[in-house]
Design an enzyme around this catalytic site. Structure first.
Site, PDB file in Angstrom:
ATOM      1  N   GLY A   1      -0.046   0.528  -0.749  1.00  0.00           N
ATOM      2  CA  GLY A   1      -0.401   0.630  -2.155  1.00  0.00           C
ATOM      3  C   GLY A   1      -1.904   0.472  -2.295  1.00  0.00           C
ATOM      4  O   GLY A   1      -2.659   0.899  -1.425  1.00  0.00           O
ATOM      5  N   CYS A   2      -2.323  -0.150  -3.349  1.00  0.00           N
ATOM      6  CA  CYS A   2      -3.747  -0.348  -3.596  1.00  0.00           C
ATOM      7  C   CYS A   2      -4.403  -1.068  -2.419  1.00  0.00           C
ATOM      8  O   CYS A   2      -3.972  -2.152  -2.038  1.00  0.00           O
ATOM      9  CB  CYS A   2      -3.937  -1.159  -4.877  1.00  0.00           C
ATOM     10  SG  CYS A   2      -5.658  -1.580  -5.203  1.00  0.00           S
ATOM     11  N   PHE A   3      -5.440  -0.467  -1.859  1.00  0.00           N
ATOM     12  CA  PHE A   3      -6.057  -1.088  -0.683  1.00  0.00           C
ATOM     13  C   PHE A   3      -6.750  -2.405  -0.994  1.00  0.00           C
ATOM     14  O   PHE A   3      -6.936  -3.227  -0.110  1.00  0.00           O
ATOM     15  CB  PHE A   3      -6.967  -0.140   0.083  1.00  0.00           C
ATOM     16  CG  PHE A   3      -7.967   0.672  -0.699  1.00  0.00           C
ATOM     17  CD1 PHE A   3      -8.607   0.206  -1.824  1.00  0.00           C
ATOM     18  CD2 PHE A   3      -8.276   1.951  -0.268  1.00  0.00           C
ATOM     19  CE1 PHE A   3      -9.532   0.972  -2.516  1.00  0.00           C
ATOM     20  CE2 PHE A   3      -9.213   2.736  -0.937  1.00  0.00           C
ATOM     21  CZ  PHE A   3      -9.832   2.238  -2.068  1.00  0.00           C
ATOM     22  N   TRP A   4      -7.112  -2.641  -2.242  1.00  0.00           N
ATOM     23  CA  TRP A   4      -7.724  -3.934  -2.592  1.00  0.00           C
ATOM     24  C   TRP A   4      -6.794  -5.086  -2.235  1.00  0.00           C
ATOM     25  O   TRP A   4      -7.230  -6.132  -1.773  1.00  0.00           O
ATOM     26  CB  TRP A   4      -8.016  -4.014  -4.079  1.00  0.00           C
ATOM     27  CG  TRP A   4      -9.006  -3.057  -4.628  1.00  0.00           C
ATOM     28  CD1 TRP A   4      -9.902  -2.288  -3.947  1.00  0.00           C
ATOM     29  CD2 TRP A   4      -9.201  -2.766  -6.008  1.00  0.00           C
ATOM     30  NE1 TRP A   4     -10.631  -1.534  -4.819  1.00  0.00           N
ATOM     31  CE2 TRP A   4     -10.226  -1.804  -6.095  1.00  0.00           C
ATOM     32  CE3 TRP A   4      -8.597  -3.218  -7.184  1.00  0.00           C
ATOM     33  CZ2 TRP A   4     -10.673  -1.302  -7.308  1.00  0.00           C
ATOM     34  CZ3 TRP A   4      -9.043  -2.714  -8.388  1.00  0.00           C
ATOM     35  CH2 TRP A   4     -10.071  -1.772  -8.449  1.00  0.00           C
ATOM     36  N   CYS A   5      -5.502  -4.894  -2.471  1.00  0.00           N
ATOM     37  CA  CYS A   5      -4.522  -5.971  -2.249  1.00  0.00           C
ATOM     38  C   CYS A   5      -4.114  -6.113  -0.794  1.00  0.00           C
ATOM     39  O   CYS A   5      -3.411  -7.068  -0.439  1.00  0.00           O
ATOM     40  CB  CYS A   5      -3.272  -5.724  -3.094  1.00  0.00           C
ATOM     41  SG  CYS A   5      -3.563  -5.875  -4.866  1.00  0.00           S
TER      42      CYS A   5
END
Length: 170
Positions: free
Chosen positions: A9-13
């Site tokens: 999913g979101c690479f930030w997480c």
């Protein structure tokens, strides 16, 4: 040092769960698996380039083996969601393990099978396992986003439902 590439999913997480582990040499957010050379975030977020948002992890397998990376990866995602992760929807947010060698392929497939047989999830495990493709680092402002933009990151993560899912399933 070896490389591991995961889409969750979101690479930030997907950075913070790995960065504090022993033997991790670095984590770069980026894009992989698509058909456009040198894609930008603006292109990838449309879902039309074929890329996944990924993290590329450099690790020392003697200190933190690939099997442990896989265990940690599974604990960050909903492996049954074919259309994205949590609030992030679209093909660019699907889950995948991109293996860099045959050993990683075998271990990834074994871990996916174990996940499927665990009974932890009622729906099928849909996380993709495929060979590592060209990795394109994301723009600088995406790197270490959770550190550079703490308030926004925290708000976005809380809104996503990821932490509630992790708490419920792990």
């Amino acid at each position: 040092m070896e490389k591991a590439t995961f889409a969750g999913g979101c690479f930030w997480c997907m950075v913070s769960p790995f960065e504090e582990q022993p033997g991790i040499g670095g984590i770069v957010s980026g894009y992989s698996g698509g058909h456009v050379e040198n894609p930008t975030y603006e292109q990838v977020k449309t879902g039309t380039t074929g890329h996944f948002e990924v993290v590329e992890i450099t690790f020392d397998p003697e200190v933190f083996p690939y099997e442990r990376l896989l265990e940690l990866f599974w604990q960050q995602i909903d492996p049954t969601d074919p259309d994205g992760q949590f609030q992030d929807r679209g093909p660019q947010y699907r889950t995948a393990i991109f293996y860099h060698n045959n050993k990683q392929k075998v271990l990834a497939e074994k871990s996916k099978q174990a996940m499927a047989e665990s009974g932890k999830f009622k729906k099928p495990i849909v996380t993709i396992i495929e060979p590592a493709a060209t990795f394109y680092p994301a723009e600088d402002y995406h790197q270490d986003y959770h550190k550079k933009n703490k308030t926004h990151y925290k708000e976005d993560r809380e809104k996503s439902g990821r932490d509630e899912f992790i708490k419920e399933h792990w």
